[in-house]
Design a protein around this motif. Sequence first.
Motif, PDB file in Angstrom:
ATOM      1  N   MET A   1      13.351   2.131  -9.908  1.00  0.00           N
ATOM      2  CA  MET A   1      12.814   1.069  -9.086  1.00  0.00           C
ATOM      3  C   MET A   1      11.393   1.439  -8.676  1.00  0.00           C
ATOM      4  O   MET A   1      11.151   2.546  -8.213  1.00  0.00           O
ATOM      5  N   ARG A   2      10.478   0.532  -8.839  1.00  0.00           N
ATOM      6  CA  ARG A   2       9.068   0.774  -8.512  1.00  0.00           C
ATOM      7  C   ARG A   2       8.811   0.646  -7.013  1.00  0.00           C
ATOM      8  O   ARG A   2       9.454  -0.130  -6.317  1.00  0.00           O
ATOM      9  N   ILE A   3       7.818   1.410  -6.552  1.00  0.00           N
ATOM     10  CA  ILE A   3       7.403   1.337  -5.154  1.00  0.00           C
ATOM     11  C   ILE A   3       6.513   0.112  -4.985  1.00  0.00           C
ATOM     12  O   ILE A   3       5.509  -0.044  -5.684  1.00  0.00           O
ATOM     13  N   GLU A   4       6.928  -0.763  -4.075  1.00  0.00           N
ATOM     14  CA  GLU A   4       6.175  -1.978  -3.769  1.00  0.00           C
ATOM     15  C   GLU A   4       6.524  -2.385  -2.344  1.00  0.00           C
ATOM     16  O   GLU A   4       7.462  -1.851  -1.749  1.00  0.00           O
ATOM     17  N   PRO A   5       5.768  -3.327  -1.766  1.00  0.00           N
ATOM     18  CA  PRO A   5       6.067  -3.754  -0.393  1.00  0.00           C
ATOM     19  C   PRO A   5       7.526  -4.177  -0.249  1.00  0.00           C
ATOM     20  O   PRO A   5       8.108  -4.801  -1.133  1.00  0.00           O
ATOM     21  N   GLY A   6       8.115  -3.781   0.887  1.00  0.00           N
ATOM     22  CA  GLY A   6       9.502  -4.108   1.151  1.00  0.00           C
ATOM     23  C   GLY A   6      10.490  -3.077   0.631  1.00  0.00           C
ATOM     24  O   GLY A   6      11.699  -3.275   0.728  1.00  0.00           O
ATOM     25  N   LYS A   7       9.996  -1.966   0.105  1.00  0.00           N
ATOM     26  CA  LYS A   7      10.869  -0.892  -0.377  1.00  0.00           C
ATOM     27  C   LYS A   7      10.828   0.275   0.607  1.00  0.00           C
ATOM     28  O   LYS A   7       9.797   0.554   1.226  1.00  0.00           O
ATOM     29  N   VAL A   8      11.959   0.950   0.747  1.00  0.00           N
ATOM     30  CA  VAL A   8      12.023   2.181   1.511  1.00  0.00           C
ATOM     31  C   VAL A   8      11.837   3.318   0.518  1.00  0.00           C
ATOM     32  O   VAL A   8      12.529   3.389  -0.501  1.00  0.00           O
ATOM     33  N   VAL A   9      10.879   4.176   0.803  1.00  0.00           N
ATOM     34  CA  VAL A   9      10.531   5.277  -0.088  1.00  0.00           C
ATOM     35  C   VAL A   9      10.869   6.591   0.612  1.00  0.00           C
ATOM     36  O   VAL A   9      10.432   6.826   1.742  1.00  0.00           O
TER      37      VAL A   9
ATOM     38  N   GLU B   1      17.026  -5.940   8.549  1.00  0.00           N
ATOM     39  CA  GLU B   1      16.757  -5.356   9.874  1.00  0.00           C
ATOM     40  C   GLU B   1      15.553  -4.418   9.823  1.00  0.00           C
ATOM     41  O   GLU B   1      14.700  -4.437  10.717  1.00  0.00           O
ATOM     42  N   GLU B   2      15.447  -3.590   8.769  1.00  0.00           N
ATOM     43  CA  GLU B   2      14.294  -2.693   8.627  1.00  0.00           C
ATOM     44  C   GLU B   2      13.006  -3.494   8.498  1.00  0.00           C
ATOM     45  O   GLU B   2      11.986  -3.156   9.120  1.00  0.00           O
ATOM     46  N   MET B   3      13.043  -4.561   7.709  1.00  0.00           N
ATOM     47  CA  MET B   3      11.849  -5.402   7.557  1.00  0.00           C
ATOM     48  C   MET B   3      11.475  -6.042   8.891  1.00  0.00           C
ATOM     49  O   MET B   3      10.298  -6.084   9.258  1.00  0.00           O
TER      50      MET B   3
ATOM     51  N   GLY C   1      18.292   4.975   9.673  1.00  0.00           N
ATOM     52  CA  GLY C   1      19.154   5.905   8.960  1.00  0.00           C
ATOM     53  C   GLY C   1      18.723   7.342   9.090  1.00  0.00           C
ATOM     54  O   GLY C   1      17.991   7.707   9.996  1.00  0.00           O
ATOM     55  N   ASP C   2      19.188   8.187   8.163  1.00  0.00           N
ATOM     56  CA  ASP C   2      19.000   9.627   8.254  1.00  0.00           C
ATOM     57  C   ASP C   2      17.555  10.077   8.469  1.00  0.00           C
ATOM     58  O   ASP C   2      17.301  10.958   9.278  1.00  0.00           O
ATOM     59  N   LEU C   3      16.612   9.519   7.735  1.00  0.00           N
ATOM     60  CA  LEU C   3      15.218   9.962   7.850  1.00  0.00           C
ATOM     61  C   LEU C   3      14.361   8.975   8.618  1.00  0.00           C
ATOM     62  O   LEU C   3      13.143   9.085   8.649  1.00  0.00           O
TER      63      LEU C   3
END
Length: 165
Positions: A1-9, A149-151, A158-160
Amino acid sequence: MRIEPGKVVTLEYELRDCDGDPLESESASMAYLHGGFGGIFPKVEAELEGKDIGHELSITLEPEDAFGEYDAELIRVEARNRFPAELEVGMQFEGVPGDTGDDESAEASIYTVTDITGDSVVVDANHPYAGERLWFRCTVREVRAATQEEMKHGHVHGDLGVHPS
């Protein structure tokens, strides 16, 4: 999965000073919400855009790309009696610059005690790494879609991330 807006990295990272000395644990991990939410240095976020799991990045961050330039105006000398009896260099306190109570819109800063003399305490609101050129190295360990919820909250849970109560 590519890193883009709306992703958790999720990153495994190292942060070192310009002499190569580690500034944090050498095997630190973090997660941030990609897309300009402020969870990571903007220059690092820009470099990670479009990358995948396993991507490795090594980048030098000038002060303006990291914690800013050192600002001597953020040093204050305060009366000793404004602090608790047990006070040590390195302790931190939250306060408002010029704390007179007149400006309710003023943003609080974290001040670090840098010196204690008889009747005075020197505090500094600069980040400890302000004015430093830093070396940041990371490996992308996970990329996932952010939850609604994160957005909505603009940060990772979560953990981190933040732990909802």
